[in-house]
Scaffold this active site. Structure first.
Site, PDB file in Angstrom:
ATOM      1  N   HIS A  92       0.841  -1.201   0.000  1.00 27.75           N
ATOM      2  CA  HIS A  92       0.000   0.000   0.000  1.00 27.75           C
ATOM      3  C   HIS A  92       0.880   1.257   0.000  1.00 27.75           C
ATOM      4  CE1 HIS A  92      -3.801  -2.225   1.197  1.00 27.75           C
ATOM      5  NE2 HIS A  92      -2.851  -3.144   1.322  1.00 27.75           N
ATOM      6  N   ASP A 122      -6.643   5.167   2.073  1.00 21.66           N
ATOM      7  CA  ASP A 122      -6.759   3.777   1.656  1.00 21.66           C
ATOM      8  C   ASP A 122      -8.176   3.292   1.936  1.00 21.66           C
ATOM      9  OD1 ASP A 122      -6.330   0.896   1.514  1.00 21.66           O
ATOM     10  OD2 ASP A 122      -4.194   1.406   1.616  1.00 21.66           O
ATOM     11  N   HIS A 167       4.039 -14.200  -5.786  1.00 23.05           N
ATOM     12  CA  HIS A 167       2.794 -14.479  -5.067  1.00 23.05           C
ATOM     13  C   HIS A 167       1.613 -13.751  -5.711  1.00 23.05           C
ATOM     14  CE1 HIS A 167       3.667 -10.478  -3.859  1.00 23.05           C
ATOM     15  NE2 HIS A 167       2.795 -10.434  -2.867  1.00 23.05           N
ATOM     16  N   TRP A 219      -0.683  -7.368  -6.115  1.00 23.15           N
ATOM     17  CA  TRP A 219      -1.048  -6.521  -7.253  1.00 23.15           C
ATOM     18  C   TRP A 219       0.125  -5.645  -7.706  1.00 23.15           C
ATOM     19  CZ3 TRP A 219      -3.739  -6.925 -11.221  1.00 23.15           C
ATOM     20  CH2 TRP A 219      -4.113  -5.830 -11.996  1.00 23.15           C
TER      21      TRP A 219
HETATM   22  C1  UDX Z   1      -0.548  -7.482  -0.671  1.00 22.19           C
HETATM   23  C2  UDX Z   1      -1.588  -7.674  -1.804  1.00 22.19           C
HETATM   24  O1  UDX Z   1      -1.569  -8.879  -2.432  1.00 22.19           O
HETATM   25  C3  UDX Z   1      -1.628  -6.532  -2.723  1.00 22.19           C
HETATM   26  O2  UDX Z   1      -2.341  -6.791  -3.898  1.00 22.19           O
HETATM   27  C4  UDX Z   1      -2.223  -5.471  -1.928  1.00 22.19           C
HETATM   28  O3  UDX Z   1      -2.504  -4.329  -2.673  1.00 22.19           O
HETATM   29  C5  UDX Z   1      -1.255  -5.180  -0.799  1.00 22.19           C
HETATM   30  O4  UDX Z   1      -1.039  -6.338   0.003  1.00 22.19           O
HETATM   31  P1  UDX Z   1       2.214  -7.544  -0.898  1.00 22.19           P
HETATM   32  O5  UDX Z   1       2.501  -8.875  -0.306  1.00 22.19           O
HETATM   33  O6  UDX Z   1       2.815  -6.381  -0.242  1.00 22.19           O
HETATM   34  O7  UDX Z   1       0.694  -7.210  -1.138  1.00 22.19           O
HETATM   35  O8  UDX Z   1       2.683  -7.640  -2.433  1.00 22.19           O
HETATM   36  P2  UDX Z   1       2.714  -6.575  -3.581  1.00 22.19           P
HETATM   37  O9  UDX Z   1       1.416  -5.891  -3.805  1.00 22.19           O
HETATM   38  O10 UDX Z   1       3.282  -7.254  -4.744  1.00 22.19           O
HETATM   39  O11 UDX Z   1       3.714  -5.458  -3.043  1.00 22.19           O
HETATM   40  C6  UDX Z   1       5.022  -5.733  -2.678  1.00 22.19           C
HETATM   41  C7  UDX Z   1       5.868  -4.540  -3.018  1.00 22.19           C
HETATM   42  O12 UDX Z   1       7.122  -4.696  -2.394  1.00 22.19           O
HETATM   43  C8  UDX Z   1       6.114  -4.371  -4.503  1.00 22.19           C
HETATM   44  O13 UDX Z   1       6.006  -3.022  -4.855  1.00 22.19           O
HETATM   45  C9  UDX Z   1       7.543  -4.860  -4.696  1.00 22.19           C
HETATM   46  O14 UDX Z   1       8.244  -4.197  -5.713  1.00 22.19           O
HETATM   47  C10 UDX Z   1       8.151  -4.550  -3.364  1.00 22.19           C
HETATM   48  N1  UDX Z   1       9.258  -5.474  -3.065  1.00 22.19           N
HETATM   49  C11 UDX Z   1       9.013  -6.786  -2.806  1.00 22.19           C
HETATM   50  C12 UDX Z   1      10.534  -4.971  -3.064  1.00 22.19           C
HETATM   51  O15 UDX Z   1      10.758  -3.786  -3.327  1.00 22.19           O
HETATM   52  N2  UDX Z   1      11.542  -5.811  -2.770  1.00 22.19           N
HETATM   53  C13 UDX Z   1      11.368  -7.124  -2.478  1.00 22.19           C
HETATM   54  O16 UDX Z   1      12.338  -7.802  -2.227  1.00 22.19           O
HETATM   55  C14 UDX Z   1      10.048  -7.629  -2.496  1.00 22.19           C
END
Ligand code: UDX
Length: 474
Positions: free
Chosen positions: A22, A127, A373, A376
């Protein structure tokens, strides 16, 4: 562009749910507002602010017009705040944070005495997972918009939870055939199976009752109808049909994404873990399109057995891989041992980090596929770079997102509900080799790039949104 018509500068308070996915997306949104000449106050929780090591002075110096403030999330500092603790976080914010936020916003709105050099807050973008932030703002006379950071398709499914319950589709009983099609989510009848519904739609604890998170998220989704508008980090090329089905239920809808590709994150940044920059140098030493990037986002927690299946499958697939193993993903006490296990099994072909600069990694020429995983943000980040995916959705919206990659866009393979080494190996091999997947991923990336370019749908919607915020700020 940032001047409301009476000359007062529009000043938006942006308030994300305090989770990485978020924060990232709403920080890019804040950057877009700054670019448009608006002022932004970005509201963290005290806990995250400490984690980010943010010095407000530094942040303000980095980006004039932007400042970071914080409120309590009401939880003790040692609460892990991972997937299993989300109900506690949301409930604590609805009570404790609500009070602190109200006092803060009352001191920032027009008419309150102030010597901070910022104009009064004229609009709130909160949010959608924090509906109290919208209600409190309107009570204080500050117009409020809802921002949902997940996909439009999952939002639509949540919006239709009452209908799904009425039809007897939800909760999906334990032991039911998960491949059965689902009726009741408009526009998705052709491809949505029970296993593709947001995770909390599944039967809960054998009681047959609704999962508490499903109740909460469905209620929050319905609440977004009250906001002046709903903002979604998506784009017409990806989710035209879902957006069309959401629109009649909202006062207005703006599809303004993928934001990470439209606006540069403010210099203060938002990573809650320390990024390991060294992995980019490691990627530089690898050949084009040969590396599998593995990351399960910021909240997923896996068992040692699942870890072992992933590791065995990856090693058997035979490609070099870069694996993000967050310290809280399997268990902090085991992290060092598991990292060693990855290095030993990888025999020089594996790199493991606690947190990667993911957007840079996905953009890197060496990356050939992404084992994800299907959060989004990760979905949007892979789509924008045209990187094929292997999806192992963990929870919330991820089950629905991975169905889109697997069956609607044809950019990924959906490993949903299975975690076996042979399947990991087969899917990783296929994602690395399939010309068809790569072609679909690249074609979709081009479409999305057209949406965010000048004159494209997301760029135009962003302008329209800034217009609305300016109007509301008069
Ligand atoms: C979850 C949901 O699945 C998502 O759709 C919702 O909006 C928020 O909660 P999350 O597990 O945080 O999300 O995954 P994701 O939405 O993919 O966000 C992860 C973020 O962390 C991405 O922007 C990714 O680029 C970042 N990230 C992840 C890093 O910068 N480094 C990492 O090593 C892993």
């Amino acid at each position: 562009a940032g001047e409301a018509s009476d000359g007062m500068a529009a000043h938006v308070l942006v308030f994300p749910c305090p989770a990485q996915g978020h924060i990232n997306c709403m920080l890019h949104f804040a950057a877009g507002l700054l670019d448009a000449g608006l002022h932004v106050t970005f509201l963290h929780t005290d806990h995250n602010r400490r984690r980010l090591g943010l010095a407000a002075v530094k942040a303000e110096a980095d980006s004039p017009g932007l400042r970071f403030l914080s409120v309590t999330d009401g939880l003790p500092d040692d609460n892990p705040r991972t997937a299993g603790d989300l109900v506690a976080l949301v409930e604590s914010m609805m009570t404790t944070t609500r009070v602190a936020y109200r006092a803060l916003l009352a001191s920032l709105r027009a008419g309150a005495p102030r010597d901070d050099g910022f104009p009064p807050v004229t609009c709130v973008v909160a949010d959608g997972i924090l509906p109290f932030a919208i209600d409190v703002a309107e009570e204080l006379g500050v117009p409020a918009l809802a921002f949902r950071t997940a996909s439009a398709c999952s939002f639509l499914a949540y919006l239709f939870v009452p209908k799904l319950v009425e039809l007897g589709e939800v909760p999906v009983p334990l032991g039911a055939d998960l491949d059965a099609p689902v009726r009741g989510v408009p526009g998705m009848e052709g491809f949505l199976r029970r296993r593709d519904l947001p995770s909390f739609c599944r039967g809960h604890d054998g009681t047959g009752g609704l999962h508490p998170m499903l109740r909460i998220i469905a209620e929050f989704s319905a609440h977004s109808c009250n906001a002046r508008a709903l903002i979604l980090n998506t784009t017409a090329s990806l989710e035209r049909s879902a957006l069309a089905h959401i629109a009649p239920h909202m006062r207005d809808v703006f599809a303004i994404g993928p934001l990470h590709a439209m606006f540069q994150e403010p210099a203060a940044g938002g990573a809650l873990w320390r990024e390991d920059d060294g992995c980019t140098a490691w990627l530089d030493s690898q050949a084009d399109g040969t590396v599998v990037y593995v990351s399960l986002g910021s909240l997923a927690v896996i068992s040692v057995e699942e870890f072992t299946e992933f590791l065995s499958g990856l090693v058997s697939a035979g490609h070099p891989f870069l694996w993000v193993l967050r310290p809280d993903m399997v268990g902090a006490s085991q992290n060092a041992v598991l990292q060693d296990a990855i290095r030993a099994a990888g025999k020089g072909k594996a790199r493991v980090v606690e947190w990667a600069p993911q957007r840079d990694v996905l953009r890197h020429r060496a990356v050939g596929c992404f084992l994800t995983h299907a959060g989004w943000n990760s979905t949007l980040e892979s789509v924008t770079e045209g990187v094929p995916t292997v999806c192992w959705p963990f929870f919330v919206d991820q089950q629905t997102n991975s169905r889109f990659m697997g069956a609607v866009w044809g950019t990924g393979l959906d490993m949903k509900d299975v975690c076996e080494r042979a399947v990991v190996e087969r899917m990783v091999r296929e994602a690395m080799e399939s010309v068809e997947l790569r072609r679909s991923a690249q074609a979709l990336a081009q479409q999305v790039r057209r949406d965010i370019a000048q004159g494209g749908s997301s760029a135009e919607e962003f302008k329209r949104l800034v217009g609305l915020i300016n109007e509301l700020s008069i």
